[in-house]
Design an enzyme around this catalytic site. Sequence first.
Site, PDB file in Angstrom:
ATOM      1  N   SER A   1       0.835  -1.198   0.000  1.00  0.00           N
ATOM      2  CA  SER A   1       0.000   0.000   0.000  1.00  0.00           C
ATOM      3  C   SER A   1       0.877   1.257   0.000  1.00  0.00           C
ATOM      4  O   SER A   1       1.649   1.466  -0.923  1.00  0.00           O
ATOM      5  CB  SER A   1      -0.968  -0.035   1.187  1.00  0.00           C
ATOM      6  OG  SER A   1      -1.990   0.915   1.053  1.00  0.00           O
TER       7      SER A   1
ATOM      8  N   ASP B   1     -10.123  -3.235  -5.890  1.00  0.00           N
ATOM      9  CA  ASP B   1      -9.564  -2.601  -4.689  1.00  0.00           C
ATOM     10  C   ASP B   1     -10.391  -1.370  -4.306  1.00  0.00           C
ATOM     11  O   ASP B   1     -10.466  -0.406  -5.071  1.00  0.00           O
ATOM     12  CB  ASP B   1      -8.115  -2.194  -4.968  1.00  0.00           C
ATOM     13  CG  ASP B   1      -7.362  -1.729  -3.727  1.00  0.00           C
ATOM     14  OD1 ASP B   1      -7.993  -1.154  -2.818  1.00  0.00           O
ATOM     15  OD2 ASP B   1      -6.141  -1.936  -3.668  1.00  0.00           O
TER      16      ASP B   1
ATOM     17  N   HIS C   1      -8.185  -4.823  -1.127  1.00  0.00           N
ATOM     18  CA  HIS C   1      -6.973  -4.073  -0.785  1.00  0.00           C
ATOM     19  C   HIS C   1      -6.115  -4.914   0.155  1.00  0.00           C
ATOM     20  O   HIS C   1      -6.479  -5.181   1.295  1.00  0.00           O
ATOM     21  CB  HIS C   1      -7.338  -2.752  -0.107  1.00  0.00           C
ATOM     22  CG  HIS C   1      -6.163  -1.855   0.119  1.00  0.00           C
ATOM     23  ND1 HIS C   1      -5.521  -1.185  -0.907  1.00  0.00           N
ATOM     24  CD2 HIS C   1      -5.483  -1.539   1.250  1.00  0.00           C
ATOM     25  CE1 HIS C   1      -4.507  -0.489  -0.421  1.00  0.00           C
ATOM     26  NE2 HIS C   1      -4.463  -0.691   0.885  1.00  0.00           N
TER      27      HIS C   1
END
Length: 338
Positions: free
Chosen positions: A154, A281, A309
């Site tokens: 991320s 996502d 995600h």
Amino acid sequence: MEPTSPDHMIFNCPAENPFRPMTGASNAHLQTILPRLVRRRVTLKPHWQRLTLPDGDFIDLAWSENPAQARSKPRVVLFHGLEGSFHSPYAHGLLQAWKARGWLGVVMHFRGCSGVPNRLNRIYHSGETEDASYFLQWLRDAWGEVPTAAVGISLGGNMLACLMGKQGDDCLLDAGVAVSAPLMLEPCSLRLEQGFSRVYQRYLLGLLKQNARRKLRAWPGTLPVNLAQLGSMRQLRDFDNAITARAHGFIDASDYYRRCSALPLLPQVRKPLLIIHAQDDPFMTPDVIPDPALLPPNVEYQLTQHGGHVGFVGGTLRSPQMWLEQRIPQWLTPWLEN
């Protein structure tokens, strides 16, 4: 992400390494949440180390084992996501997987993310590559030169892609992997202000505010806001405007988002890099999908239809399979073991 063209769905997605979601759990939000349910127990006991930085601040390291006893092993560095740590399911899960392969893994906690507030009037952000650059040089100087890779999750994935783009041929890594990285920060920020994604924004903002309160109480005056101003924030953009931008020399959140998005830097990456995104996502938009014509041959892009995600949970509820813990070591093996 919102639906994209069929070409984007299959673009550079190796047929021999597909992701198949857990039976009955292909929903993006289920995939995003599932790792916290199936990886609740930490089975790896890390070796902790504190590293003093050149400016007098510090970062904390969580190793898969004592590095003094694993000098010759291939190394993999993990850069965690927003307010992540060794205790994040993906972090201790990946370290365990790397240890099982005979590799030495280490989580480099960004400043203030190990549970102990950092001392200086700065924190970390999506484009802050200086600490990672220093750490990678320190890693080589302190423990010798062996095959070394990095995985960014991320926010950490965007940071890693920025670092590899900025450093080009001079990057000390043999390879890198970026997972669920918000490669264009402004569109991803806007996405988190819409629909169900606002639930994730509230959660992440709550973690940021909690950490900022801890820092303000331990080191008063080290952030450009007080406790009352912190409490009034309602969006991640508020935090980035008031703290991230002002603490790190950006004009505002938009300036920060523009200058720290990794997508424009991908053509400059010279070492092998795998980027993994899920089409569904809930943190992303199609803006993060790179144009294949602009990618150098050493950058591989894999866009799966499902995964959420940083989810990518396959198998069954009785026997869940964490696909990232299989896919990442499989992809890194040629760079770490040849």
